[in-house]
Design an enzyme around this catalytic site. Structure first.
Site, PDB file in Angstrom:
ATOM      1  N   LYS A  93       8.004   1.775  17.994  1.00 40.77           N
ATOM      2  CA  LYS A  93       8.009   3.213  17.698  1.00 40.77           C
ATOM      3  C   LYS A  93       8.580   3.995  18.873  1.00 40.77           C
ATOM      4  CE  LYS A  93       4.012   2.609  14.690  1.00 40.77           C
ATOM      5  NZ  LYS A  93       2.527   2.497  14.663  1.00 40.77           N
ATOM      6  N   THR A 153       0.821  -1.215   0.000  1.00 47.06           N
ATOM      7  CA  THR A 153       0.000   0.000   0.000  1.00 47.06           C
ATOM      8  C   THR A 153       0.854   1.264   0.000  1.00 47.06           C
ATOM      9  OG1 THR A 153      -1.463  -1.283   1.423  1.00 47.06           O
ATOM     10  CG2 THR A 153      -1.978   1.039   1.142  1.00 47.06           C
ATOM     11  N   GLY A 158     -10.331  -3.600   8.055  1.00 45.04           N
ATOM     12  CA  GLY A 158      -8.948  -3.479   7.597  1.00 45.04           C
ATOM     13  C   GLY A 158      -8.064  -2.666   8.535  1.00 45.04           C
ATOM     14  N   LYS A 193       9.762   0.153  11.459  1.00 42.75           N
ATOM     15  CA  LYS A 193      10.056   0.352  12.889  1.00 42.75           C
ATOM     16  C   LYS A 193      10.664  -0.888  13.532  1.00 42.75           C
ATOM     17  CE  LYS A 193       6.202   0.833  11.802  1.00 42.75           C
ATOM     18  NZ  LYS A 193       4.857   1.074  11.320  1.00 42.75           N
TER      19      LYS A 193
END
Lengths: 441, 441
Positions: free
Chosen positions: A207, A14, A189, A107
């Site tokens: 993160k 994506t 999703g 990450k």
């Protein structure tokens, strides 16, 4: 400098597809902003035939991202493969070793290998940029590395996982169970088929590890993070929080203390009046407490193809503009070893929910166990027999009653010892719920 | 690069004193972050003997900032004098002409002279940095210039004046009049003795002018901004807004429209559920709508010595790190001429408060005047005779009644014509109140 900046993109999911599309669509405006064109010249992905809605004609194709990383025809290697090891790690290391700038949104990779990779980038005199690796579209890396460079940071904290925030928001707004909200998140999703990584707090921890290093000038150490996910949160907790003036958010918090630096990820009671309490749904927010600036809060989308690509592009634009920045705000060789604060020394208020069968007889026992550990209570709430419980909404006179305690500031150790003492008295059933309260404006 | 970066500071008010103190106190950490020391070597101010709580020993002293700007012993000239012309303008121009980098917190100067100064900086190959000129400690300039470089911005808006936000927050929370809150703001140092510049919206307009240029790639044009201050806001408006689900904030908004770019500063009805509605007191917040990222919101202190110095230091750190950035995100020679949208073409909802003597007889007249201009109404509220009015809290049966209208989306021109038509009917008294509603999430 009018040379084209040649970009290779590894991973066309994506984010990768958004990146290729936006760089193509905005070629002119970006060239104007950078003083030179930026052009994707090569890509790497598993399937060549898959329709990604972007035009890959004329781009050099590599089956293997490591071959793309070695390719002399690129200046910048963009890693969007994912995973803490494997092809992502090998290709990023290869790109740096062969003198290419690297931009990554990964990450997990950085949480594990940042120390080695940042030194390698520095040795080779190239950039290792990772704006998209923390909080998606929110420019928190640049803010901490550059905008707040004149500050000593005492704390950085935030909501950095949209999946968890979506689930907690739905539970609060609609009174639904964790399981129901998770199923909806999967259907929409917002959560993976295997949601462990998000809901157990590991994504937030990765993160946070990066922000900790930027905040405190120490090496990245994700293994030292105390991590609790949100799976134990019930609608009873959400309701009690609401009644007591709090909301429950999954926070990542890194904080300087007398004994070291706390890094912790856990569901947290935050005052309703705080800015962070109002961040709902899939939004992310990160707050930084700096000694000069005070508190700065950044709010925005933490995920999504275009939003994440926006951060990847800002990293590429910096390279195109010849901006070269120390990976963690100072030379990797000067980063200090991370000195963890012990979680048992954590200081703060606590929310405790106990299931008791005989309320009248146990109040005194509970209060004594808390007092013995020097814990003073701000409030005690007993939910009456007609309260809905979180399983079925039907009251059962023989069912356990909830007793909810809010403590004044104390330590994690004291609370854990007090809960052990209460458990030994056999006046409660099941595992007690314990949530930390974060002191926020 | 291990050369010392030598800094000259012109203006030793609150921000200047904070800057000198912090650069001294954090010399080591900043040197580590920049790879070179940053050192204030020269200063300029009116009074040499004034106690500013900072040590000026060993610094070269200039009575005249223009002489400091010419001084060969500095690499960076920091302008904290203020004022759109005079010594600030001459010294900044002189510093750029003599090849020095410039850092300024002076929004008035840039709002007026940015086009000329940015071209001069570009010609000389030096930086002109101004993070502190918009929204104090909030890193909005860097965010727009760098982090959002991959975005087409459709709108940027924010609360950029702490004085106004403090007054509006107090009026809302405590039901006090504008005059009372202004007096308090002056007593607390949040407002100047002559508060015109803040409360009439000019300060916000100067800041907005800079953000407009960054957002839309056009030349700075502050003169074209539509500006309304907050002096007409009454507690009646605040109460009505509250009842209708809104708060009133002084916003600066720049927005791309079909006919050009709107730049406007005015008290604005914002939905209570929006992020911007919850920014209270002296805090500032700026939101940017980008096509890739969606909406990013930055919240933080808009003023204060240390917070503003934090932004000035980030500008200096960029220079120390050899970061060179186009002043308005692209070459000054490629900025387009600003094409204003006409305010009469502004589209949105409106809040209108009319004072009417005979309510029953005038409803039909008002409704007809609105309908004649194609304006449909979302709601009409008539405040009964027992409503408190904003003057004295005592009701008077002969006093004018308030009629409050909320329109559906329409144009500024239609609303103004409708209000003229109503005025011509002689059914209302005094000047109608008209506030724009901003469509926010």
């Amino acid at each position: 400098m009018t040379d084209i900046l040649k970009v290779g993109v590894a991973g066309l999911g994506t984010v990768g597809a958004s990146l290729v599309r936006i760089l193509e669509a905005k070629a002119n405006v970006l060239a104007n902003r950078c003083g030179r064109p930026i052009k994707v010249v090569a890509v790497s992905a598993r399937s060549r035939s898959k329709d990604r809605g972007v035009n890959l004609d004329g781009l050099t194709w590599f089956e293997d991202p490591v071959e793309l990383a070695k390719f002399d025809g690129i200046d910048v290697f963009v890693e969007l493969i994912g995973g803490e090891d494997g092809p992502a790690e090998v290709s990023v290391r290869t790109a740096l070793e062969t003198g290419k700038h690297v931009v990554t949104a990964n990450k997990a990779l950085l949480a594990k290998h940042a120390v080695v990779l940042s030194r390698l980038a520095e040795d080779k005199g190239v950039s290792l940029n990772y704006e998209a690796a923390a909080a998606g579209g929110i420019p928190i890396i640049k803010t901490m590395r550059e905008s707040l460079a004149g500050n000593d940071v005492s704390r950085v904290y935030g909501i950095m996982n949209g999946t968890c925030n979506y689930i907690l928001t739905r539970m609060e707004r609609e009174g639904l169970s964790f399981a129901e909200c998770l199923a909806d998140a999967q259907r929409l999703g917002y959560a993976e088929a295997d949601p462990t990584f998000d809901i157990e707090g590991f994504d937030t921890a990765h993160k946070l590890a990066l922000l900790t290093s930027l905040a405190f000038g120490c090496e990245v150490n994700a293994d030292a993070i105390y991590v609790e996910g949100i799976t134990s949160i019930t609608t009873a907790d959400i309701r009690a929080a609401d009644e007591l003036g709090y909301r429950i958010k999954l926070l990542g918090v890194a904080q300087r203390t007398d004994t070291g630096i706390e890094q912790r990820v856990h569901p947290t009671m935050v005052p309703k009046s705080s800015a962070i309490a109002r961040i709902d749904g899939v939004l992310n927010a990160v707050a930084v407490d700096g000694d000069a600036v005070g508190e700065v809060v950044l709010v925005g989308p933490g995920a999504g193809g275009d939003a994440t690509a926006s951060s990847v592009i800002s990293d590429i634009v910096d390279i195109a503009r010849n901006v070269s920045m120390p990976v963690f705000s100072q030379s990797a060789t000067t980063l200090e070893t991370y000195v963890p604060a012990r979680m048992r020394a954590h200081e703060g208020g606590y929310y405790i929910r106990l299931a008791v069968l005989d309320v009248a007889g146990t109040f005194a026992t509970i209060a004594r166990c808390m007092a013995d550990k020097g814990i003073s209570l701000e409030s005690i709430v007993q939910r009456g027999p007609h309260s809905r419980n979180d399983k079925d909404g039907v009251s059962d006179p023989a069912a356990p009653r909830s007793v909810i305690l809010i403590t004044h500031e104390t330590t994690e150790l004291a609370v854990r010892e007090a809960l052990d003492a209460i458990a030994a008295e056999n006046v409660t059933s099941g595992k007690p719920q314990m949530l930390r309260i974060e002191n926020l404006k």
